[in-house]
Design a protein around this motif. Structure first.
Motif, PDB file in Angstrom:
ATOM      1  N   ARG A 134       0.858  -1.188   0.000  1.00  0.00           N
ATOM      2  CA  ARG A 134       0.000   0.000   0.000  1.00  0.00           C
ATOM      3  C   ARG A 134       0.898   1.244   0.000  1.00  0.00           C
ATOM      4  O   ARG A 134       1.576   1.536   0.988  1.00  0.00           O
ATOM      5  CB  ARG A 134      -0.930   0.025   1.207  1.00  0.00           C
ATOM      6  N   PRO A 135       0.908   1.957  -1.133  1.00  0.00           N
ATOM      7  CA  PRO A 135       1.703   3.192  -1.171  1.00  0.00           C
ATOM      8  C   PRO A 135       1.088   4.242  -0.254  1.00  0.00           C
ATOM      9  O   PRO A 135      -0.094   4.185   0.075  1.00  0.00           O
ATOM     10  CB  PRO A 135       1.595   3.629  -2.646  1.00  0.00           C
ATOM     11  N   THR A 136       1.884   5.203   0.146  1.00  0.00           N
ATOM     12  CA  THR A 136       1.378   6.280   0.997  1.00  0.00           C
ATOM     13  C   THR A 136       0.350   7.128   0.269  1.00  0.00           C
ATOM     14  O   THR A 136      -0.424   7.851   0.899  1.00  0.00           O
ATOM     15  CB  THR A 136       2.522   7.177   1.484  1.00  0.00           C
ATOM     16  N   THR A 137       0.344   7.041  -1.069  1.00  0.00           N
ATOM     17  CA  THR A 137      -0.565   7.856  -1.867  1.00  0.00           C
ATOM     18  C   THR A 137      -1.893   7.167  -2.148  1.00  0.00           C
ATOM     19  O   THR A 137      -2.719   7.678  -2.901  1.00  0.00           O
ATOM     20  CB  THR A 137       0.095   8.184  -3.217  1.00  0.00           C
ATOM     21  N   SER A 138      -2.094   5.989  -1.560  1.00  0.00           N
ATOM     22  CA  SER A 138      -3.306   5.228  -1.878  1.00  0.00           C
ATOM     23  C   SER A 138      -3.843   4.521  -0.646  1.00  0.00           C
ATOM     24  O   SER A 138      -3.091   4.178   0.269  1.00  0.00           O
ATOM     25  CB  SER A 138      -2.997   4.202  -2.968  1.00  0.00           C
ATOM     26  N   TRP A 139      -5.142   4.271  -0.654  1.00  0.00           N
ATOM     27  CA  TRP A 139      -5.743   3.444   0.386  1.00  0.00           C
ATOM     28  C   TRP A 139      -5.799   1.984  -0.040  1.00  0.00           C
ATOM     29  O   TRP A 139      -6.156   1.123   0.764  1.00  0.00           O
ATOM     30  CB  TRP A 139      -7.159   3.924   0.701  1.00  0.00           C
ATOM     31  N   ALA A 140      -5.457   1.735  -1.297  1.00  0.00           N
ATOM     32  CA  ALA A 140      -5.541   0.375  -1.827  1.00  0.00           C
ATOM     33  C   ALA A 140      -4.158  -0.262  -1.902  1.00  0.00           C
ATOM     34  O   ALA A 140      -3.143   0.412  -2.081  1.00  0.00           O
ATOM     35  CB  ALA A 140      -6.175   0.401  -3.215  1.00  0.00           C
ATOM     36  N   TYR A 141      -4.142  -1.593  -1.787  1.00  0.00           N
ATOM     37  CA  TYR A 141      -2.908  -2.343  -1.972  1.00  0.00           C
ATOM     38  C   TYR A 141      -2.709  -2.600  -3.464  1.00  0.00           C
ATOM     39  O   TYR A 141      -3.662  -2.860  -4.194  1.00  0.00           O
ATOM     40  CB  TYR A 141      -2.956  -3.668  -1.209  1.00  0.00           C
ATOM     41  N   VAL A 142      -1.447  -2.539  -3.876  1.00  0.00           N
ATOM     42  CA  VAL A 142      -1.083  -2.708  -5.284  1.00  0.00           C
ATOM     43  C   VAL A 142      -0.060  -3.830  -5.390  1.00  0.00           C
ATOM     44  O   VAL A 142       0.816  -3.976  -4.521  1.00  0.00           O
ATOM     45  CB  VAL A 142      -0.501  -1.397  -5.859  1.00  0.00           C
ATOM     46  N   ASN A 143      -0.156  -4.615  -6.465  1.00  0.00           N
ATOM     47  CA  ASN A 143       0.775  -5.709  -6.712  1.00  0.00           C
ATOM     48  C   ASN A 143       1.992  -5.192  -7.483  1.00  0.00           C
ATOM     49  O   ASN A 143       1.847  -4.654  -8.587  1.00  0.00           O
ATOM     50  CB  ASN A 143       0.060  -6.795  -7.532  1.00  0.00           C
ATOM     51  N   TYR A 144       3.187  -5.347  -6.929  1.00  0.00           N
ATOM     52  CA  TYR A 144       4.408  -4.885  -7.575  1.00  0.00           C
ATOM     53  C   TYR A 144       5.322  -6.059  -7.884  1.00  0.00           C
ATOM     54  O   TYR A 144       5.355  -7.062  -7.156  1.00  0.00           O
ATOM     55  CB  TYR A 144       5.163  -3.902  -6.666  1.00  0.00           C
ATOM     56  N   TRP A 145       6.098  -5.888  -8.968  1.00  0.00           N
ATOM     57  CA  TRP A 145       7.061  -6.905  -9.392  1.00  0.00           C
ATOM     58  C   TRP A 145       8.460  -6.313  -9.489  1.00  0.00           C
ATOM     59  O   TRP A 145       8.631  -5.164  -9.924  1.00  0.00           O
ATOM     60  CB  TRP A 145       6.682  -7.470 -10.767  1.00  0.00           C
ATOM     61  N   GLY A 146       9.448  -7.122  -9.103  1.00  0.00           N
ATOM     62  CA  GLY A 146      10.832  -6.763  -9.339  1.00  0.00           C
ATOM     63  C   GLY A 146      11.208  -7.055 -10.777  1.00  0.00           C
ATOM     64  O   GLY A 146      10.423  -7.610 -11.553  1.00  0.00           O
ATOM     65  N   GLN A 147      12.439  -6.721 -11.142  1.00  0.00           N
ATOM     66  CA  GLN A 147      12.866  -6.811 -12.534  1.00  0.00           C
ATOM     67  C   GLN A 147      13.280  -8.210 -12.957  1.00  0.00           C
ATOM     68  O   GLN A 147      13.481  -8.439 -14.127  1.00  0.00           O
ATOM     69  CB  GLN A 147      14.043  -5.838 -12.793  1.00  0.00           C
ATOM     70  N   GLY A 148      13.412  -9.131 -12.030  1.00  0.00           N
ATOM     71  CA  GLY A 148      13.834 -10.476 -12.386  1.00  0.00           C
ATOM     72  C   GLY A 148      15.336 -10.646 -12.287  1.00  0.00           C
ATOM     73  O   GLY A 148      16.095  -9.749 -12.669  1.00  0.00           O
ATOM     74  N   THR A 149      15.747 -11.782 -11.776  1.00  0.00           N
ATOM     75  CA  THR A 149      17.168 -12.102 -11.694  1.00  0.00           C
ATOM     76  C   THR A 149      17.361 -13.545 -12.147  1.00  0.00           C
ATOM     77  O   THR A 149      16.613 -14.439 -11.742  1.00  0.00           O
ATOM     78  CB  THR A 149      17.708 -11.866 -10.261  1.00  0.00           C
ATOM     79  N   LEU A 150      18.331 -13.772 -13.018  1.00  0.00           N
ATOM     80  CA  LEU A 150      18.523 -15.076 -13.633  1.00  0.00           C
ATOM     81  C   LEU A 150      19.339 -15.998 -12.731  1.00  0.00           C
ATOM     82  O   LEU A 150      20.420 -15.632 -12.263  1.00  0.00           O
ATOM     83  CB  LEU A 150      19.230 -14.930 -14.984  1.00  0.00           C
ATOM     84  N   VAL A 151      18.804 -17.175 -12.516  1.00  0.00           N
ATOM     85  CA  VAL A 151      19.509 -18.239 -11.797  1.00  0.00           C
ATOM     86  C   VAL A 151      19.753 -19.375 -12.781  1.00  0.00           C
ATOM     87  O   VAL A 151      18.794 -19.903 -13.360  1.00  0.00           O
ATOM     88  CB  VAL A 151      18.692 -18.729 -10.591  1.00  0.00           C
ATOM     89  N   THR A 152      21.009 -19.736 -12.949  1.00  0.00           N
ATOM     90  CA  THR A 152      21.379 -20.825 -13.851  1.00  0.00           C
ATOM     91  C   THR A 152      22.111 -21.886 -13.056  1.00  0.00           C
ATOM     92  O   THR A 152      23.125 -21.590 -12.412  1.00  0.00           O
ATOM     93  CB  THR A 152      22.267 -20.328 -14.997  1.00  0.00           C
TER      94      THR A 152
END
Length: 120
Positions: A99-117
């Motif tokens: 929940r950002p400080t600018t909203s009363w709602a929760y938002v789904n956020y994603w990171g950029q991804g990291t490769l595991v080999t």
């Protein structure tokens, strides 16, 4: 708000890696945090999830080998991966419901991804 993931890389089968993901920005509160992974041609799948209170959930495959944890003071989630197998090779994405400080709602956020080999 953004998520910054790190810790991926190349490791031999049987080895270990620890992924980290830090949330930053104007954050009021964070609910669930988790890790997903995706291989080419397949859908992104949940690996592990953790609530604010530390309740964890894992999919069957990495259960017993992976451990998810979080540091609420640092807004960071971790994934300790042990006894890695070639089939764990994927791009790993962190996810957080915030929940950002600018909203009363929760938002789904994603990171950029990291490769595991994982090499055999």
């Amino acid at each position: 708000v953004q998520l910054q993931a790190s810790g991926g890389g190349l490791v031999q089968a049987g080895g270990s890696l620890t992924l980290s993901c830090a949330a930053s920005g104007s954050i009021a509160s964070i609910a669930h945090m988790g890790w997903y992974r995706q291989v080419p041609g397949k859908q992104r799948e949940l690996v592990a999830d953790i609530t604010t209170d530390g309740v964890t959930d894992y999919v069957e495959s990495p259960k017993g080998r992976f451990t998810i944890s979080r540091d609420n003071a640092k807004n960071t989630v971790y994934l300790q991966m042990n006894t890695l197998k070639p089939e764990d090779t994927a791009v790993y994405y962190c996810n957080a419901v915030i929940r950002p400080t600018t909203s009363w709602a929760y938002v789904n956020y994603w990171g950029q991804g990291t490769l595991v080999t994982v090499s055999s």
